[in-house]
Every structure is written in structure tokens, then in C-alpha cells.
Design a protein around this motif. Structure first.
Motif, mmCIF file in Angstrom:
data_model
loop_
_atom_site.group_PDB
_atom_site.id
_atom_site.type_symbol
_atom_site.label_atom_id
_atom_site.label_comp_id
_atom_site.label_asym_id
_atom_site.label_seq_id
_atom_site.Cartn_x
_atom_site.Cartn_y
_atom_site.Cartn_z
ATOM 1 N N SER A 8 -23.878 -7.073 21.727
ATOM 2 C CA SER A 8 -25.200 -7.430 21.197
ATOM 3 C C SER A 8 -25.547 -6.591 19.971
ATOM 4 N N THR A 9 -25.186 -5.323 19.979
ATOM 5 C CA THR A 9 -25.438 -4.467 18.818
ATOM 6 C C THR A 9 -24.590 -4.920 17.641
ATOM 7 N N ARG A 10 -23.353 -5.267 17.911
ATOM 8 C CA ARG A 10 -22.463 -5.744 16.852
ATOM 9 C C ARG A 10 -22.987 -7.061 16.269
ATOM 10 N N THR A 11 -23.472 -7.945 17.133
ATOM 11 C CA THR A 11 -24.035 -9.215 16.683
ATOM 12 C C THR A 11 -25.262 -8.981 15.805
ATOM 13 N N MET A 12 -26.124 -8.049 16.201
ATOM 14 C CA MET A 12 -27.296 -7.726 15.391
ATOM 15 C C MET A 12 -26.882 -7.188 14.024
ATOM 16 N N GLY A 13 -25.836 -6.385 13.992
ATOM 17 C CA GLY A 13 -25.342 -5.860 12.722
ATOM 18 C C GLY A 13 -24.850 -6.968 11.809
ATOM 19 N N VAL A 14 -24.120 -7.903 12.383
ATOM 20 C CA VAL A 14 -23.613 -9.034 11.599
ATOM 21 C C VAL A 14 -24.772 -9.888 11.094
ATOM 22 N N LEU A 15 -25.760 -10.146 11.951
ATOM 23 C CA LEU A 15 -26.924 -10.923 11.532
ATOM 24 C C LEU A 15 -27.714 -10.212 10.431
ATOM 25 N N THR A 16 -27.820 -8.896 10.530
ATOM 26 C CA THR A 16 -28.541 -8.124 9.517
ATOM 27 C C THR A 16 -27.844 -8.218 8.164
ATOM 28 N N ILE A 17 -26.530 -8.076 8.169
ATOM 29 C CA ILE A 17 -25.767 -8.186 6.919
ATOM 30 C C ILE A 17 -25.856 -9.612 6.372
ATOM 31 N N GLY A 18 -25.738 -10.595 7.257
ATOM 32 C CA GLY A 18 -25.857 -11.991 6.827
ATOM 33 C C GLY A 18 -27.227 -12.285 6.237
ATOM 34 N N ALA A 19 -28.265 -11.734 6.855
ATOM 35 C CA ALA A 19 -29.618 -11.930 6.348
ATOM 36 C C ALA A 19 -29.780 -11.264 4.983
#
Length: 56
Positions: A8-19
Motif C-alpha cells: 500500500s505504501t509503494r502504491t501510494m508512492g507510485v500514485l504520488t509520482i504519477g500525480a
């Protein structure tokens, strides 16, 4: 550190970079929108808090 983060933390990181990429592309194409940048900052702070709490 990267090996200790859960999915979940890794997913949030990917979403943050994508955003960040999306907001930057929007800014380049259509001009700056303060609410988009504010939203990205909030998302980044939430992601940072998740990382700190997971590793802390």
C-alpha cells in the motif's frame, strides 16, 4: 528502506509520482492551477506520513 515498505505504501508512492507527472503536464499544456498543486502536496504529505509511520 525500499524493501521494508508494504504494497500500500509503494502504491501510494507510485500514485504520488504519477500525480506529479499529470499535474506538471496539465500546467505545461493549460497553465497553472493552484488547486491541483495543493492536492498534489496533500497527497505527497500523506505518502510521506505513511512511509515514516511504516519505518518508524
Amino acid at each position: 528502506m525500499a524493501g521494508s515498505t508494504d504494497s500500500s505504501t509503494r502504491t501510494m508512492g507510485v500514485l504520488t509520482i504519477g500525480a506529479l507527472v499529470a499535474v506538471t503536464a496539465y500546467t505545461v499544456a493549460l497553465g497553472s492551477n493552484g488547486w491541483l498543486w495543493f492536492g498534489w502536496v496533500v497527497l505527497g504529505l500523506i505518502t510521506l506520513a505513511m512511509i515514516v509511520l511504516k519505518n518508524g
